[in-house]
Scaffold this motif. Structure first.
Motif, PDB file in Angstrom:
ATOM      1  N   TYR A 167     101.351 138.760  32.995  1.00 15.20           N
ATOM      2  CA  TYR A 167     102.561 139.315  33.585  1.00 15.20           C
ATOM      3  C   TYR A 167     102.483 140.840  33.512  1.00 15.20           C
ATOM      4  O   TYR A 167     102.471 141.421  32.426  1.00 15.20           O
ATOM      5  CB  TYR A 167     103.777 138.781  32.819  1.00 15.20           C
ATOM      6  N   TYR A 168     102.403 141.481  34.682  1.00 15.94           N
ATOM      7  CA  TYR A 168     102.193 142.927  34.766  1.00 15.94           C
ATOM      8  C   TYR A 168     103.491 143.655  35.117  1.00 15.94           C
ATOM      9  O   TYR A 168     104.408 143.074  35.699  1.00 15.94           O
ATOM     10  CB  TYR A 168     101.138 143.238  35.829  1.00 15.94           C
ATOM     11  N   GLU A 169     103.512 144.938  34.776  1.00 18.78           N
ATOM     12  CA  GLU A 169     104.674 145.759  35.125  1.00 18.78           C
ATOM     13  C   GLU A 169     104.711 146.081  36.607  1.00 18.78           C
ATOM     14  O   GLU A 169     105.765 146.118  37.226  1.00 18.78           O
ATOM     15  CB  GLU A 169     104.644 147.074  34.337  1.00 18.78           C
ATOM     16  N   SER A 170     103.529 146.362  37.169  1.00 14.48           N
ATOM     17  CA  SER A 170     103.437 146.803  38.562  1.00 14.48           C
ATOM     18  C   SER A 170     102.043 146.490  39.079  1.00 14.48           C
ATOM     19  O   SER A 170     101.194 145.989  38.335  1.00 14.48           O
ATOM     20  CB  SER A 170     103.713 148.304  38.669  1.00 14.48           C
ATOM     21  N   ALA A 171     101.797 146.791  40.345  1.00 11.19           N
ATOM     22  CA  ALA A 171     100.469 146.625  40.940  1.00 11.19           C
ATOM     23  C   ALA A 171      99.801 147.996  40.971  1.00 11.19           C
ATOM     24  O   ALA A 171     100.013 148.790  41.887  1.00 11.19           O
ATOM     25  CB  ALA A 171     100.577 146.039  42.339  1.00 11.19           C
ATOM     26  N   LEU A 172      99.013 148.284  39.940  1.00 11.05           N
ATOM     27  CA  LEU A 172      98.394 149.597  39.764  1.00 11.05           C
ATOM     28  C   LEU A 172      96.932 149.540  40.192  1.00 11.05           C
ATOM     29  O   LEU A 172      96.173 148.690  39.740  1.00 11.05           O
ATOM     30  CB  LEU A 172      98.502 150.018  38.299  1.00 11.05           C
ATOM     31  N   GLY A 173      96.552 150.465  41.071  1.00 12.47           N
ATOM     32  CA  GLY A 173      95.243 150.412  41.691  1.00 12.47           C
ATOM     33  C   GLY A 173      94.085 150.862  40.833  1.00 12.47           C
ATOM     34  O   GLY A 173      94.243 151.593  39.852  1.00 12.47           O
ATOM     35  N   THR A 174      92.895 150.425  41.238  1.00 15.11           N
ATOM     36  CA  THR A 174      91.631 150.828  40.632  1.00 15.11           C
ATOM     37  C   THR A 174      90.734 151.501  41.664  1.00 15.11           C
ATOM     38  O   THR A 174      90.096 152.509  41.378  1.00 15.11           O
ATOM     39  CB  THR A 174      90.906 149.609  40.036  1.00 15.11           C
ATOM     40  N   ASP A 175      90.672 150.938  42.865  1.00 19.39           N
ATOM     41  CA  ASP A 175      89.891 151.577  43.929  1.00 19.39           C
ATOM     42  C   ASP A 175      90.390 153.001  44.153  1.00 19.39           C
ATOM     43  O   ASP A 175      89.602 153.922  44.366  1.00 19.39           O
ATOM     44  CB  ASP A 175      90.013 150.791  45.234  1.00 19.39           C
ATOM     45  N   LEU A 176      91.692 153.157  44.139  1.00 13.72           N
ATOM     46  CA  LEU A 176      92.336 154.468  44.182  1.00 13.72           C
ATOM     47  C   LEU A 176      93.089 154.615  42.870  1.00 13.72           C
ATOM     48  O   LEU A 176      94.257 154.221  42.761  1.00 13.72           O
ATOM     49  CB  LEU A 176      93.293 154.568  45.377  1.00 13.72           C
ATOM     50  N   PRO A 177      92.459 155.133  41.831  1.00 16.55           N
ATOM     51  CA  PRO A 177      93.063 155.184  40.494  1.00 16.55           C
ATOM     52  C   PRO A 177      94.448 155.837  40.502  1.00 16.55           C
ATOM     53  O   PRO A 177      94.648 156.890  41.092  1.00 16.55           O
ATOM     54  CB  PRO A 177      92.063 156.015  39.687  1.00 16.55           C
ATOM     55  N   GLY A 178      95.384 155.166  39.835  1.00 19.32           N
ATOM     56  CA  GLY A 178      96.738 155.687  39.739  1.00 19.32           C
ATOM     57  C   GLY A 178      97.630 155.328  40.912  1.00 19.32           C
ATOM     58  O   GLY A 178      98.849 155.563  40.867  1.00 19.32           O
ATOM     59  N   GLN A 179      97.057 154.739  41.965  1.00 24.51           N
ATOM     60  CA  GLN A 179      97.850 154.359  43.134  1.00 24.51           C
ATOM     61  C   GLN A 179      98.716 153.145  42.802  1.00 24.51           C
ATOM     62  O   GLN A 179      98.218 152.128  42.325  1.00 24.51           O
ATOM     63  CB  GLN A 179      96.929 154.024  44.303  1.00 24.51           C
ATOM     64  N   VAL A 180     100.013 153.264  43.024  1.00 17.94           N
ATOM     65  CA  VAL A 180     100.927 152.149  42.790  1.00 17.94           C
ATOM     66  C   VAL A 180     101.214 151.481  44.132  1.00 17.94           C
ATOM     67  O   VAL A 180     101.700 152.116  45.062  1.00 17.94           O
ATOM     68  CB  VAL A 180     102.234 152.611  42.134  1.00 17.94           C
ATOM     69  N   TYR A 181     100.894 150.196  44.231  1.00 12.12           N
ATOM     70  CA  TYR A 181     101.077 149.456  45.465  1.00 12.12           C
ATOM     71  C   TYR A 181     102.364 148.640  45.426  1.00 12.12           C
ATOM     72  O   TYR A 181     103.079 148.606  44.423  1.00 12.12           O
ATOM     73  CB  TYR A 181      99.883 148.520  45.687  1.00 12.12           C
ATOM     74  N   ASN A 182     102.596 147.961  46.524  1.00 14.30           N
ATOM     75  CA  ASN A 182     103.686 146.992  46.604  1.00 14.30           C
ATOM     76  C   ASN A 182     103.580 146.046  45.407  1.00 14.30           C
ATOM     77  O   ASN A 182     102.519 145.473  45.142  1.00 14.30           O
ATOM     78  CB  ASN A 182     103.533 146.221  47.922  1.00 14.30           C
ATOM     79  N   GLY A 183     104.672 145.864  44.684  1.00 10.86           N
ATOM     80  CA  GLY A 183     104.650 145.060  43.462  1.00 10.86           C
ATOM     81  C   GLY A 183     104.252 143.615  43.676  1.00 10.86           C
ATOM     82  O   GLY A 183     103.895 142.917  42.716  1.00 10.86           O
ATOM     83  N   HIS A 184     104.292 143.146  44.911  1.00 11.10           N
ATOM     84  CA  HIS A 184     103.907 141.761  45.215  1.00 11.10           C
ATOM     85  C   HIS A 184     102.407 141.545  45.083  1.00 11.10           C
ATOM     86  O   HIS A 184     101.957 140.417  44.906  1.00 11.10           O
ATOM     87  CB  HIS A 184     104.369 141.436  46.643  1.00 11.10           C
ATOM     88  N   TRP A 185     101.645 142.645  45.122  1.00 10.89           N
ATOM     89  CA  TRP A 185     100.188 142.531  45.203  1.00 10.89           C
ATOM     90  C   TRP A 185      99.523 142.316  43.843  1.00 10.89           C
ATOM     91  O   TRP A 185      98.536 142.954  43.499  1.00 10.89           O
ATOM     92  CB  TRP A 185      99.604 143.781  45.845  1.00 10.89           C
ATOM     93  N   ALA A 186     100.004 141.377  43.074  1.00 10.67           N
ATOM     94  CA  ALA A 186      99.435 141.122  41.750  1.00 10.67           C
ATOM     95  C   ALA A 186      97.991 140.620  41.825  1.00 10.67           C
ATOM     96  O   ALA A 186      97.257 140.675  40.831  1.00 10.67           O
ATOM     97  CB  ALA A 186     100.292 140.100  40.997  1.00 10.67           C
ATOM     98  N   TRP A 187      97.573 140.157  43.001  1.00  3.50           N
ATOM     99  CA  TRP A 187      96.191 139.659  43.147  1.00  3.50           C
ATOM    100  C   TRP A 187      95.141 140.756  42.995  1.00  3.50           C
ATOM    101  O   TRP A 187      93.966 140.452  42.821  1.00  3.50           O
ATOM    102  CB  TRP A 187      96.019 138.971  44.499  1.00  3.50           C
TER     103      TRP A 187
END
Length: 467
Positions: free
Chosen positions: A389-409
């Motif tokens: 269970y994550y707080e948000s969808a935080l990116g790795t390809d673009l470090p620090g990028q916060v995506y739509n919270g639905h994108w837990a995949w």
């Protein structure tokens, strides 16, 4: 007087001959310049899949003459779909955009582009996909113009550098290397794309991962489920190396099957999905039918659960991600306010499951789906059931990028599902208070532990599951 006129005539004739000669020389230089000038005859776009979807990471220009060199300069600029792009590198390439050895001549030049994502306005990311909110489907854009200006190219056999410009439509000239990793394409009851592990060999049995796409990737074009997220990561070494063959376990790798539904996944496609998997198993007898793992995101996550309930003896493990779940509220009791119907309880009791969800998901809020569903399973005493269970969808390809919270995949494909929520806390604490979203510990401060064996991440755990 006659002599003067003769002299003047001779001079005039000389001037005429000189002028005519100079015109022939000028025309000859012009003809040679036209003959030697470099022209771009075709532009291709290279699409790679990222955690946010597909992006044009490279363009490949085909020229009418072989080249010996390509260089960037202060005048070089590239725009794709009207968006200015940063150029990271340029080099001579083959027709697929692969870099060639130095001193190799080629009619192709590749320009690598920086990739970015604009969360406020995805259209500014120059994606070749467009999402139609009225149908909840992805489509190719109608036009994708690539404009290049001031690119330094040197024709083979010439020491002179030319500045070349072009502007061409490229939407139909697509190269998709990440999607092409799924080289096995076919149709059974459903169309599918599949990946065979590189180490697959006779005599060893390999597991199979079945991936179910979201609603936006339904349709008849397999590029959508293959490019809309990083499903290609399942075919790459970092994840493939975590799966071992049945029996000796000396072989690594897993098959990956990506079927496509014509519309959103629902119960009517259940039989077709089983038929498609069975047909694929028949064509690949080295797949271990006792180690078929079903995973899916959003609508595909819902279908993952649906298949687990209706085919409880078919899959070795289920991984629903950002999925909707049904449950019944049993009472207002703070300790056990959630329960599951008898069919669900019976079907899921012995099936290994690992749920993934984000607290920032506003499309399918966790508090109305994954959390109460998981709480009900824990209260029912189910074993080998986990949730990250994550707080948000935080990116790795673009470090620090916060995506739509639905994108837990994105955590699944980035191999970042490592922590799980504490089953003890969930069972002993009132309501949903035992579930605490956490990014730093990758989904939870506990580890999935089965029969005394602690698993480092979801793929390590998946590899161990068997019917």
């Amino acid at each position: 007087m006659k002599k003067i006129l003769q002299v003047m005539g001779i001079l005039a004739l000389g001037v005429l001959v000189f002028w005519a000669g100079s015109q022939v020389q000028a025309r000859g230089r012009s003809d040679r310049a036209g003959k030697n000038s470099i022209t771009v005859v075709q532009t291709k776009i290279v699409l790679d899949s990222y955690e946010f979807g597909p992006a044009v990471s490279k363009i490949v220009l085909e020229t009418d003459k072989p080249l010996s060199e390509a260089v960037l300069n202060s005048e070089t600029a590239v725009a794709t779909a009207g968006i200015a792009r940063q150029i990271n590198d340029v080099y001579l390439s083959d027709a697929q955009g692969n870099r060639l050895d130095r001193y190799t001549k080629s009619n192709h030049v590749a320009l690598e582009l920086a990739v970015d994502y604009n969360t406020e306005d995805p259209a500014q990311s120059a994606s070749p996909f467009t999402f139609d909110l009225s149908t909840y489907r992805n489509y190719w854009v109608d036009s994708y113009v690539v404009k290049v200006s001031g690119l330094g190219l040197k024709r083979s056999g010439s020491g002179k550098l030319q500045l070349v410009s072009s502007e061409q439509e490229a939407i139909e000239n697509r190269l998709t290397p990440s999607a092409d990793r799924f080289s096995d394409r076919g149709t059974s009851s459903l169309p599918y794309a599949a990946y065979q592990p590189e180490s697959a060999a006779a005599g060893e049995k390999n597991p199979l991962i079945v991936w179910l796409h979201g609603i936006g990737e339904a349709g008849t074009d397999l590029n959508f489920p293959l490019l809309s997220n990083k499903v290609a990561a399942l075919t790459q070494e970092e994840i493939q190396s975590q799966f071992t063959s049945s029996g000796s376990g000396e072989q690594t790798g897993a098959y990956v099957l990506v079927p496509q539904a014509p519309t959103a996944w629902n119960e009517q496609y259940g039989e077709a999905l089983i038929e498609t998997i069975d047909a694929y198993l028949a064509n690949n007898p080295d797949i271990d039918s006792d180690r078929i793992y079903l995973a899916g995101a959003s609508n595909g996550g819902a279908m993952t659960l649906e298949m687990g309930i209706h085919y409880p003896d078919y899959f070795a493990a289920l991984v629903p991600i950002a999925a909707p779940y049904s449950y019944q509220t049993a009472s207002d009791n703070d300790d056990k306010p959630y329960s599951l119907d008898e069919e669900t309880l019976s079907a899921l009791k012995d099936q290994p499951m690992w749920l993934i969800h984000s607290q920032a998901d506003t499309t399918i809020p966790a508090s109305e789906s994954a959390l109460p569903f998981y709480k009900a399973m824990i209260d029912a005493g189910f074993e080998n059931k986990w949730i990250s269970y994550y707080e948000s969808a935080l990116g790795t390809d673009l470090p620090g990028q916060v995506y739509n919270g639905h994108w837990a995949w994105i955590y699944f494909f980035n191999n970042q599902v490592t922590g799980v929520q504490s089953r003890e806390n969930i069972g002993s604490m009132s309501g949903l208070s035992g579930l605490v979203a956490t990014n730093p510990t990758r989904g939870g401060a506990s580890k999935a532990t089965v029969d005394g064996i602690e698993y480092s991440n979801i793929f390590d755990w998946l590899n161990a599951q068997k019917k």
